[in-house]
Design a protein around this motif. Structure first.
Motif, PDB file in Angstrom:
ATOM      1  N   VAL A   1       0.823  -1.208   0.000  1.00  0.00           N
ATOM      2  CA  VAL A   1       0.000   0.000   0.000  1.00  0.00           C
ATOM      3  C   VAL A   1       0.859   1.261   0.000  1.00  0.00           C
ATOM      4  CG1 VAL A   1      -1.910  -1.097   1.233  1.00  0.00           C
ATOM      5  CG2 VAL A   1      -0.147   0.078   2.538  1.00  0.00           C
ATOM      6  N   ALA A   2       0.219   2.356  -0.389  1.00  0.00           N
ATOM      7  CA  ALA A   2       0.796   3.696  -0.248  1.00  0.00           C
ATOM      8  C   ALA A   2      -0.085   4.446   0.739  1.00  0.00           C
ATOM      9  CB  ALA A   2       0.813   4.420  -1.591  1.00  0.00           C
ATOM     10  N   PHE A   3       0.538   5.199   1.646  1.00  0.00           N
ATOM     11  CA  PHE A   3      -0.234   5.955   2.629  1.00  0.00           C
ATOM     12  C   PHE A   3       0.565   7.144   3.140  1.00  0.00           C
ATOM     13  CE2 PHE A   3       2.153   2.827   5.010  1.00  0.00           C
ATOM     14  CZ  PHE A   3       2.627   3.513   6.113  1.00  0.00           C
ATOM     15  N   GLN A   4      -0.153   8.053   3.808  1.00  0.00           N
ATOM     16  CA  GLN A   4       0.471   9.169   4.499  1.00  0.00           C
ATOM     17  C   GLN A   4       0.157   9.014   5.985  1.00  0.00           C
ATOM     18  OE1 GLN A   4      -0.920  13.170   3.647  1.00  0.00           O
ATOM     19  NE2 GLN A   4       0.983  14.044   4.397  1.00  0.00           N
ATOM     20  N   VAL A   5       1.168   9.195   6.818  1.00  0.00           N
ATOM     21  CA  VAL A   5       1.017   9.077   8.269  1.00  0.00           C
ATOM     22  C   VAL A   5       0.375  10.348   8.806  1.00  0.00           C
ATOM     23  CG1 VAL A   5       2.242   8.751  10.453  1.00  0.00           C
ATOM     24  CG2 VAL A   5       3.055   7.619   8.382  1.00  0.00           C
ATOM     25  N   LYS A   6      -0.630  10.191   9.670  1.00  0.00           N
ATOM     26  CA  LYS A   6      -1.360  11.328  10.200  1.00  0.00           C
ATOM     27  C   LYS A   6      -0.994  11.701  11.634  1.00  0.00           C
ATOM     28  CE  LYS A   6      -3.697  12.355   6.660  1.00  0.00           C
ATOM     29  NZ  LYS A   6      -3.307  13.572   5.982  1.00  0.00           N
ATOM     30  N   ASP A   7      -0.336  10.794  12.389  1.00  0.00           N
ATOM     31  CA  ASP A   7       0.000  11.104  13.784  1.00  0.00           C
ATOM     32  C   ASP A   7       1.317  10.438  14.169  1.00  0.00           C
ATOM     33  OD1 ASP A   7      -0.585   8.411  14.136  1.00  0.00           O
ATOM     34  OD2 ASP A   7      -2.192   8.722  15.571  1.00  0.00           O
ATOM     35  N   SER A   8       1.710  10.582  15.420  1.00  0.00           N
ATOM     36  CA  SER A   8       2.962   9.989  15.887  1.00  0.00           C
ATOM     37  C   SER A   8       2.739   8.639  16.551  1.00  0.00           C
ATOM     38  CB  SER A   8       3.694  10.952  16.821  1.00  0.00           C
ATOM     39  OG  SER A   8       2.854  11.348  17.871  1.00  0.00           O
ATOM     40  N   GLY A   9       1.554   8.087  16.431  1.00  0.00           N
ATOM     41  CA  GLY A   9       1.274   6.742  16.913  1.00  0.00           C
ATOM     42  C   GLY A   9       0.814   6.703  18.355  1.00  0.00           C
ATOM     43  N   THR A  10       0.081   5.648  18.672  1.00  0.00           N
ATOM     44  CA  THR A  10      -0.359   5.393  20.041  1.00  0.00           C
ATOM     45  C   THR A  10       0.008   3.959  20.386  1.00  0.00           C
ATOM     46  OG1 THR A  10      -2.549   4.701  19.297  1.00  0.00           O
ATOM     47  CG2 THR A  10      -2.299   7.007  19.927  1.00  0.00           C
ATOM     48  N   VAL A  11       0.142   3.698  21.658  1.00  0.00           N
ATOM     49  CA  VAL A  11       0.476   2.358  22.129  1.00  0.00           C
ATOM     50  C   VAL A  11      -0.813   1.605  22.426  1.00  0.00           C
ATOM     51  CG1 VAL A  11       1.643   1.037  23.937  1.00  0.00           C
ATOM     52  CG2 VAL A  11       2.669   3.153  23.079  1.00  0.00           C
ATOM     53  N   GLU A  12      -0.922   0.407  21.848  1.00  0.00           N
ATOM     54  CA  GLU A  12      -2.049  -0.484  22.117  1.00  0.00           C
ATOM     55  C   GLU A  12      -1.452  -1.845  22.455  1.00  0.00           C
ATOM     56  OE1 GLU A  12      -5.107  -0.667  19.159  1.00  0.00           O
ATOM     57  OE2 GLU A  12      -5.206   1.522  18.964  1.00  0.00           O
TER      58      GLU A  12
ATOM     59  N   PRO B   1      11.184  -6.460  18.897  1.00  0.00           N
ATOM     60  CA  PRO B   1      12.084  -6.172  17.775  1.00  0.00           C
ATOM     61  C   PRO B   1      11.327  -5.965  16.471  1.00  0.00           C
ATOM     62  CG  PRO B   1      12.106  -8.512  18.272  1.00  0.00           C
ATOM     63  CD  PRO B   1      11.261  -7.855  19.329  1.00  0.00           C
ATOM     64  N   CYS B   2      11.948  -5.262  15.563  1.00  0.00           N
ATOM     65  CA  CYS B   2      11.516  -5.130  14.168  1.00  0.00           C
ATOM     66  C   CYS B   2      10.324  -4.215  13.940  1.00  0.00           C
ATOM     67  CB  CYS B   2      11.255  -6.491  13.549  1.00  0.00           C
ATOM     68  SG  CYS B   2      12.697  -7.571  13.627  1.00  0.00           S
ATOM     69  N   GLY B   3       9.988  -3.368  14.897  1.00  0.00           N
ATOM     70  CA  GLY B   3       8.934  -2.395  14.690  1.00  0.00           C
ATOM     71  C   GLY B   3       9.403  -1.262  13.790  1.00  0.00           C
ATOM     72  N   VAL B   4       8.449  -0.522  13.268  1.00  0.00           N
ATOM     73  CA  VAL B   4       8.735   0.607  12.385  1.00  0.00           C
ATOM     74  C   VAL B   4       8.263   1.878  13.075  1.00  0.00           C
ATOM     75  CG1 VAL B   4       8.258   1.637  10.135  1.00  0.00           C
ATOM     76  CG2 VAL B   4       8.382  -0.850  10.358  1.00  0.00           C
ATOM     77  N   ALA B   5       9.106   2.892  13.102  1.00  0.00           N
ATOM     78  CA  ALA B   5       8.724   4.199  13.654  1.00  0.00           C
ATOM     79  C   ALA B   5       8.395   5.115  12.477  1.00  0.00           C
ATOM     80  CB  ALA B   5       9.851   4.775  14.503  1.00  0.00           C
ATOM     81  N   PHE B   6       7.112   5.281  12.195  1.00  0.00           N
ATOM     82  CA  PHE B   6       6.700   6.126  11.074  1.00  0.00           C
ATOM     83  C   PHE B   6       6.774   7.597  11.469  1.00  0.00           C
ATOM     84  CE2 PHE B   6       4.282   2.178  10.004  1.00  0.00           C
ATOM     85  CZ  PHE B   6       4.924   1.919   8.806  1.00  0.00           C
ATOM     86  N   ILE B   7       7.076   8.438  10.495  1.00  0.00           N
ATOM     87  CA  ILE B   7       7.226   9.877  10.701  1.00  0.00           C
ATOM     88  C   ILE B   7       5.910  10.564  10.337  1.00  0.00           C
ATOM     89  CG2 ILE B   7       8.492  11.942   9.971  1.00  0.00           C
ATOM     90  CD1 ILE B   7      10.779   9.962   9.141  1.00  0.00           C
ATOM     91  N   PRO B   8       5.354  11.370  11.250  1.00  0.00           N
ATOM     92  CA  PRO B   8       4.103  12.067  10.945  1.00  0.00           C
ATOM     93  C   PRO B   8       4.210  12.901   9.667  1.00  0.00           C
ATOM     94  CG  PRO B   8       4.618  12.297  13.264  1.00  0.00           C
ATOM     95  CD  PRO B   8       5.818  11.656  12.608  1.00  0.00           C
ATOM     96  N   ASN B   9       3.175  12.852   8.842  1.00  0.00           N
ATOM     97  CA  ASN B   9       3.035  13.580   7.583  1.00  0.00           C
ATOM     98  C   ASN B   9       3.883  13.021   6.445  1.00  0.00           C
ATOM     99  OD1 ASN B   9       1.126  15.459   8.649  1.00  0.00           O
ATOM    100  ND2 ASN B   9       2.834  16.465   9.675  1.00  0.00           N
ATOM    101  N   ALA B  10       4.714  12.028   6.706  1.00  0.00           N
ATOM    102  CA  ALA B  10       5.533  11.430   5.647  1.00  0.00           C
ATOM    103  C   ALA B  10       4.683  10.464   4.824  1.00  0.00           C
ATOM    104  CB  ALA B  10       6.728  10.700   6.246  1.00  0.00           C
TER     105      ALA B  10
ATOM    106  N   LEU C   1       9.431   1.950   1.963  1.00  0.00           N
ATOM    107  CA  LEU C   1       9.961   3.065   1.179  1.00  0.00           C
ATOM    108  C   LEU C   1       9.327   4.355   1.669  1.00  0.00           C
ATOM    109  CD1 LEU C   1       9.571   1.459  -2.364  1.00  0.00           C
ATOM    110  CD2 LEU C   1      11.618   1.461  -0.924  1.00  0.00           C
ATOM    111  N   ILE C   2      10.127   5.396   1.860  1.00  0.00           N
ATOM    112  CA  ILE C   2       9.614   6.696   2.282  1.00  0.00           C
ATOM    113  C   ILE C   2       9.755   7.666   1.110  1.00  0.00           C
ATOM    114  CG2 ILE C   2      11.817   7.394   3.307  1.00  0.00           C
ATOM    115  CD1 ILE C   2      10.136   8.896   5.453  1.00  0.00           C
ATOM    116  N   PHE C   3       8.775   8.558   0.963  1.00  0.00           N
ATOM    117  CA  PHE C   3       8.736   9.503  -0.146  1.00  0.00           C
ATOM    118  C   PHE C   3       8.530  10.918   0.385  1.00  0.00           C
ATOM    119  CE2 PHE C   3       7.667   5.488  -1.966  1.00  0.00           C
ATOM    120  CZ  PHE C   3       8.140   5.515  -3.267  1.00  0.00           C
TER     121      PHE C   3
END
Length: 149
Positions: free
Chosen positions: A40-51, A86-95, A122-124
């Motif tokens: 998929v392609a997507f844009q990150v909207k927040d800095s994430g929450t812990v669940e 291990p192996c989590g991804v830290a997505f960047i808001p708005n990226a 891949l980040i764009f």
């Protein structure tokens, strides 16, 4: 002095151990794109929450390049291993990203897309639909035609 050297070595051992906890086998983009449940392609909207043990990010799903059949998909969130796993991804808001991954199916909850550090990631700087050309897949994986935005 010996005490500080010993402490430094313990800290260094912890850093090396944490970094090596997630080791990935290098694979071509086509393999990473085609072998998983989705791409998929997507844009990150927040800095994430812990669940629980996961970090969950709000996203704007822009395009689903490929998918296997699924039910009740949550297209507004992507989950990844939390900080203690291990192996989590830290997505960047708005990226913007193009990723592949697997579906996380939990009884009584919507199906969620799950990202992993060793999969396609891949980040764009801008919307990837404008520049990204996905590889052709030889393996089955239906294209559902979702194109958000």
């Amino acid at each position: 002095m010996y005490r500080s050297v010993g402490l430094a070595l313990l800290v260094l051992a912890g850093i090396i151990n944490s970094a090596s906890a997630c080791s990935c086998v290098p694979r071509p983009e086509k393999y990473l794109f085609c072998k998983n449940d989705f791409a998929v392609a997507f844009q990150v909207k927040d800095s994430g929450t812990v669940e629980g043990e996961f970090n969950v990010y709000q996203v704007d799903l822009l395009h689903m390049y490929r998918t296997v059949p699924f039910e009740n998909l949550d297209t507004d969130r992507i989950m990844t291993a939390g900080d203690n796993l291990p192996c989590g991804v830290a997505f960047i808001p708005n990226a913007f990203y193009v990723i592949s991954g697997n579906y996380n199916v939990t009884s009584g909850q919507p199906t969620r897309m799950q990202a992993h550090f060793c999969e396609l990631l891949l980040i764009f700087p801008n919307d990837p639909r404008l520049t990204y050309t996905p590889p052709e897949c030889d393996t089955p994986g239906s294209q559902n035609g979702y194109s958000g935005g």
